[in-house]
Design a protein around this motif. Sequence first.
Motif, mmCIF file in Angstrom:
data_model
loop_
_atom_site.group_PDB
_atom_site.id
_atom_site.type_symbol
_atom_site.label_atom_id
_atom_site.label_comp_id
_atom_site.label_asym_id
_atom_site.label_seq_id
_atom_site.Cartn_x
_atom_site.Cartn_y
_atom_site.Cartn_z
ATOM 1 N N PHE A 55 0.841 -1.202 0.000
ATOM 2 C CA PHE A 55 0.000 0.000 0.000
ATOM 3 C C PHE A 55 0.873 1.248 0.000
ATOM 4 O O PHE A 55 2.041 1.186 0.406
ATOM 5 C CB PHE A 55 -0.904 0.000 1.234
ATOM 6 C CG PHE A 55 -1.957 -1.058 1.198
ATOM 7 C CD1 PHE A 55 -3.249 -0.752 0.814
ATOM 8 C CD2 PHE A 55 -1.645 -2.370 1.531
ATOM 9 C CE1 PHE A 55 -4.217 -1.738 0.765
ATOM 10 C CE2 PHE A 55 -2.611 -3.362 1.478
ATOM 11 C CZ PHE A 55 -3.900 -3.046 1.092
ATOM 12 N N ASP A 56 0.302 2.364 -0.445
ATOM 13 C CA ASP A 56 1.090 3.597 -0.476
ATOM 14 C C ASP A 56 0.975 4.343 0.854
ATOM 15 O O ASP A 56 0.362 3.851 1.799
ATOM 16 C CB ASP A 56 0.680 4.484 -1.665
ATOM 17 C CG ASP A 56 -0.723 5.043 -1.503
ATOM 18 O OD1 ASP A 56 -1.384 4.698 -0.508
ATOM 19 O OD2 ASP A 56 -1.151 5.812 -2.383
ATOM 20 N N ASP A 57 1.611 5.533 0.905
ATOM 21 C CA ASP A 57 1.689 6.258 2.165
ATOM 22 C C ASP A 57 1.232 7.700 2.013
ATOM 23 O O ASP A 57 2.044 8.601 1.958
ATOM 24 C CB ASP A 57 3.137 6.276 2.672
ATOM 25 C CG ASP A 57 3.719 4.896 2.749
ATOM 26 O OD1 ASP A 57 3.316 4.145 3.633
ATOM 27 O OD2 ASP A 57 4.589 4.573 1.915
ATOM 28 N N PRO A 58 -0.076 7.938 1.936
ATOM 29 C CA PRO A 58 -0.518 9.323 1.833
ATOM 30 C C PRO A 58 -0.386 10.018 3.194
ATOM 31 O O PRO A 58 -0.405 9.364 4.224
ATOM 32 C CB PRO A 58 -1.990 9.203 1.432
ATOM 33 C CG PRO A 58 -2.411 7.898 2.002
ATOM 34 C CD PRO A 58 -1.201 7.006 2.022
ATOM 35 N N ILE A 59 -0.231 11.342 3.164
ATOM 36 C CA ILE A 59 -0.162 12.105 4.419
ATOM 37 C C ILE A 59 -1.479 11.976 5.162
ATOM 38 O O ILE A 59 -1.532 11.812 6.363
ATOM 39 C CB ILE A 59 0.111 13.589 4.094
ATOM 40 C CG1 ILE A 59 1.594 13.782 3.789
ATOM 41 C CG2 ILE A 59 -0.325 14.517 5.221
ATOM 42 C CD1 ILE A 59 2.465 13.875 5.003
ATOM 43 N N HIS A 60 -2.559 12.082 4.427
ATOM 44 C CA HIS A 60 -3.871 12.089 5.054
ATOM 45 C C HIS A 60 -4.761 11.066 4.352
ATOM 46 O O HIS A 60 -4.669 10.917 3.158
ATOM 47 C CB HIS A 60 -4.481 13.488 4.930
ATOM 48 C CG HIS A 60 -5.521 13.745 5.967
ATOM 49 N ND1 HIS A 60 -5.195 14.157 7.236
ATOM 50 C CD2 HIS A 60 -6.857 13.631 5.946
ATOM 51 C CE1 HIS A 60 -6.291 14.285 7.936
ATOM 52 N NE2 HIS A 60 -7.325 13.973 7.189
ATOM 53 N N GLY A 61 -5.586 10.379 5.089
ATOM 54 C CA GLY A 61 -6.513 9.441 4.466
ATOM 55 C C GLY A 61 -5.987 8.017 4.462
ATOM 56 O O GLY A 61 -4.879 7.750 4.926
ATOM 57 N N ALA A 62 -6.804 7.120 3.926
ATOM 58 C CA ALA A 62 -6.471 5.710 3.958
ATOM 59 C C ALA A 62 -5.499 5.354 2.837
ATOM 60 O O ALA A 62 -5.641 5.836 1.716
ATOM 61 C CB ALA A 62 -7.745 4.887 3.820
ATOM 62 N N PRO A 63 -4.511 4.506 3.136
ATOM 63 C CA PRO A 63 -3.570 4.075 2.106
ATOM 64 C C PRO A 63 -4.276 3.246 1.020
ATOM 65 O O PRO A 63 -5.212 2.509 1.317
ATOM 66 C CB PRO A 63 -2.566 3.214 2.867
ATOM 67 C CG PRO A 63 -2.759 3.552 4.307
ATOM 68 C CD PRO A 63 -4.192 3.954 4.454
ATOM 69 N N ALA A 64 -3.838 3.393 -0.217
ATOM 70 C CA ALA A 64 -4.438 2.658 -1.323
ATOM 71 C C ALA A 64 -3.508 1.537 -1.776
ATOM 72 O O ALA A 64 -2.275 1.647 -1.668
ATOM 73 C CB ALA A 64 -4.712 3.609 -2.485
ATOM 74 N N PHE A 65 -4.102 0.480 -2.288
ATOM 75 C CA PHE A 65 -3.326 -0.666 -2.769
ATOM 76 C C PHE A 65 -2.528 -0.279 -4.012
ATOM 77 O O PHE A 65 -3.077 0.292 -4.952
ATOM 78 C CB PHE A 65 -4.279 -1.813 -3.101
ATOM 79 C CG PHE A 65 -3.579 -3.057 -3.550
ATOM 80 C CD1 PHE A 65 -2.966 -3.894 -2.621
ATOM 81 C CD2 PHE A 65 -3.523 -3.386 -4.895
ATOM 82 C CE1 PHE A 65 -2.316 -5.046 -3.033
ATOM 83 C CE2 PHE A 65 -2.875 -4.545 -5.302
ATOM 84 C CZ PHE A 65 -2.274 -5.370 -4.372
ATOM 85 N N MET B 32 -9.921 -2.197 -2.401
ATOM 86 C CA MET B 32 -9.517 -2.284 -0.996
ATOM 87 C C MET B 32 -9.117 -0.918 -0.472
ATOM 88 O O MET B 32 -8.138 -0.356 -0.893
ATOM 89 C CB MET B 32 -8.325 -3.237 -0.870
ATOM 90 C CG MET B 32 -8.598 -4.309 0.166
ATOM 91 S SD MET B 32 -7.187 -5.375 0.302
ATOM 92 C CE MET B 32 -6.855 -5.161 2.028
ATOM 93 N N GLY B 33 -9.898 -0.379 0.417
ATOM 94 C CA GLY B 33 -9.628 0.977 0.847
ATOM 95 C C GLY B 33 -8.878 1.079 2.168
ATOM 96 O O GLY B 33 -8.149 2.020 2.388
ATOM 97 N N THR B 34 -9.077 0.091 3.023
ATOM 98 C CA THR B 34 -8.458 0.251 4.337
ATOM 99 C C THR B 34 -7.271 -0.665 4.476
ATOM 100 O O THR B 34 -7.199 -1.724 3.865
ATOM 101 C CB THR B 34 -9.455 -0.129 5.451
ATOM 102 O OG1 THR B 34 -9.776 -1.494 5.306
ATOM 103 C CG2 THR B 34 -10.691 0.713 5.388
ATOM 104 N N THR B 35 -6.328 -0.250 5.258
ATOM 105 C CA THR B 35 -5.188 -1.100 5.561
ATOM 106 C C THR B 35 -4.919 -1.146 7.042
ATOM 107 O O THR B 35 -4.099 -1.906 7.485
ATOM 108 C CB THR B 35 -3.909 -0.601 4.908
ATOM 109 O OG1 THR B 35 -3.703 0.705 5.371
ATOM 110 C CG2 THR B 35 -3.987 -0.658 3.429
ATOM 111 N N GLY B 36 -5.562 -0.297 7.798
ATOM 112 C CA GLY B 36 -5.370 -0.378 9.241
ATOM 113 C C GLY B 36 -5.785 -1.771 9.644
ATOM 114 O O GLY B 36 -6.474 -2.450 8.880
ATOM 115 N N PRO B 37 -5.349 -2.219 10.793
ATOM 116 C CA PRO B 37 -5.742 -3.566 11.201
ATOM 117 C C PRO B 37 -7.265 -3.685 11.194
ATOM 118 O O PRO B 37 -7.957 -2.734 11.549
ATOM 119 C CB PRO B 37 -5.194 -3.657 12.631
ATOM 120 C CG PRO B 37 -4.210 -2.551 12.800
ATOM 121 C CD PRO B 37 -4.571 -1.511 11.787
ATOM 122 N N GLY B 38 -7.761 -4.796 10.766
ATOM 123 C CA GLY B 38 -9.199 -5.016 10.723
ATOM 124 C C GLY B 38 -9.777 -4.924 12.125
ATOM 125 O O GLY B 38 -9.052 -4.972 13.106
#
Lengths: 323, 420
Positions: free
Chosen positions: A65-75, B1-7
């Motif tokens: 996954f990537d590393d954005p400053i803000h928000g959820a990381p994307a695959f 797949m939007g989240t990667t934090g632990p489920g």
Amino acid sequence: MTARSSTPGRVDPGAAVTRRGGPRRGRGERAVERGLAFWLLLPTLAALGIIVAYPVGRAVVRSLFDDPIHGAPAFVGFANYAEALWGFERLDFWNAFGNTVLFTVVTVAVETLLGLVMALVMHRAFRGRGIVRAAVLLPWALPTAVSAVMWGWMLQPGGIVNALLGTEIVWGGAEWPAKWSIMFAEIWKTSPFVALLILAGLQTIPPHLYEAAAIDGASAWRRFTSITLPLVKPALVVAVLFRTLDALRMYDLPQILTGGANNTNTLSMLVIQAATRELKQGYGGALSTITFLFVFLCAFLLIKAIGANVFAGFGQAEGGARR
Amino acid sequence: MGTTGPGSWTRSLALAVAGTLLAATGCAGSLPGEDGDAVVTFAVTRASGGDMGAIVERFNEENPDARVRIVYLAAGADAQRNAMVQDLQARTGRYDVLYTDAVWTAEFAARGWLEPLATERFAGPNILPAAAATGMYQGELYAAPFATGTGMLYYRSDLVDDPPTTWAELIAACPIAEANDMDCYAGQFARYEGLTVNATEAIASAGGRIIDEDGDVVVDSPEAREGLRFLVDGFREGYIPKAALTYMEDEVRLSFQRGELLFMRNWAFAWPAMQEPGPESRVQGKFDAVPLPGLDGPGTGTLGGNNLALSTYSDHKAEALRFIEFVQSEDVQRRWMAETNTPTSWTSNYEDEELMAAAPHLVPQRKALDAVQPRPVSPRYNDVTNAVQKHVHAALTGAKTVDEAVSDLQEELEWAVKGA
């Protein structure tokens, strides 16, 4: 080991015990025992799963996954890996890779030689041996961070190293002085560890072998190459294996001594830089996965190349010693 | 797949495990030496220079309804930041008030970890504009300015009559150093944060910038090259000693106070340390400080300092804000300045004659604070400073030319701030 030493023609005390106990027990009893073993092992397996398998697995997944400053990381698939290996960061990565390999090869080679010499000295009986052993072990007893700070002071431009050498080298001011100071401090610190492992190997060699060789008229050099070296080889291999794996993960010494200046970054330093300072857990995860695979590959190749025949030799040596 | 934090299930499992472990050791959620009645937790470095514990005690006496407990973090900036980041990432809200470094504001704010503060309340006209700028990100205040400071040129007043205001004048004074068997000039040129500070100052003093107000990378400019050339030529021509490639704040101060340097770039902290009587310092009463020199006139320093920020995840924001206001107040700041001899953000304290007489270096410091440029502002500050350190150090050691270093830096910074 056990599998090898139970080949026909050799007496294996462990195997004998099993055979003796075998016929008296029933099949059901063994199954119960196996079930019990499973339940006894379960807590350990669970603990290992939580503290080893899960974090490693998470890091590998996170590296996709990537590393954005803000928000959820994307695959992003293997983009982080491509980034390190041939993308924008490739220069940093391959420099660090080269440094890691250089530090490992040089320090492990020198440490093995020095450690062997130190072990041979410590093995001899002479007055003050206890003091020599303690003195040799001292560098290993110091925490790496402490010895790095200490070397940092000694290597300052007006420090004791320049005073003793009569030079005015700025050790942190150019590439090769910086690299040599790291390698020297590492060798100084870990040679005693190698020496200790080799000493343990030396002490398992029965003295009567030397006595017999001396009676047969073998020279000191011959006794060293024909008795000491082959019999100490297993310990030597373990030492080299430990040290190689350790040196490939080198972090604290160069971090404190040079902070990566003058092209002295190692792979572990890049991982820390990316994952904890820049908070790029994806890219950092990719770097640590690459490092892990590389270390794993090195360990595998080392065992393949020198481990196999040594462990075979170990069995023979033990058999010989028993006879 | 939007989240990667632990489920959610792994998170609850981890929580359950952690909870069990903590309960088993009998210290669930508590900190050693904690003040049980406290509602606000203040996370501060143990190396802040002054007695933060005393400030908290005074606040607690006056505000029994908003008691503050203090948590001391490590002395090193990296370790402090790690502790704060861990708390903020976990969204625990355990740390309410954070003693943040000036360069963390942008990152912490961009990640949504800091509560915006009322500008008129925490960065009003009583606050030095330069200090206030270090708490701002994208036009909003995220950290209340407290400790501040910029680089100054220390010089040996027993050997130099007119302190230099330009680099040319500084270089022209170097024969004095040679005649006295000293080195001429040094700053912080080891590869660490101090190098970013020194490089930013050199570039700014020649009229250049690394990153502009809009967040664009503008380091590839004739001015930036000119600024960097002052340092690179210094090492090549010898008016900066080679040893300075390994100098941090204390190393260069020690060199100056042993009488080995004619000019030194350093922060205000060096003054009281070098004035202290004893054999450690050979320069008591023999030195003075002025604003930094520049290319064609006075130079531009960059800003250090620490601010007080409020965590987004705090459960006691009103109480925390009262505490921040108290720490920032004129009286607390005056005592802090008297205690530490280091500059803080409250303007009127610099007019307190008693205070200035006790710490005379704060007068030129105040002047220097009028001509400053912050270090590059970016939520990717760690990438930025790492790139600056890498390429500038390579130029200083001669591994790269100034032109190569500047264009490589431009390229790497553009990459680093991309998507930030």
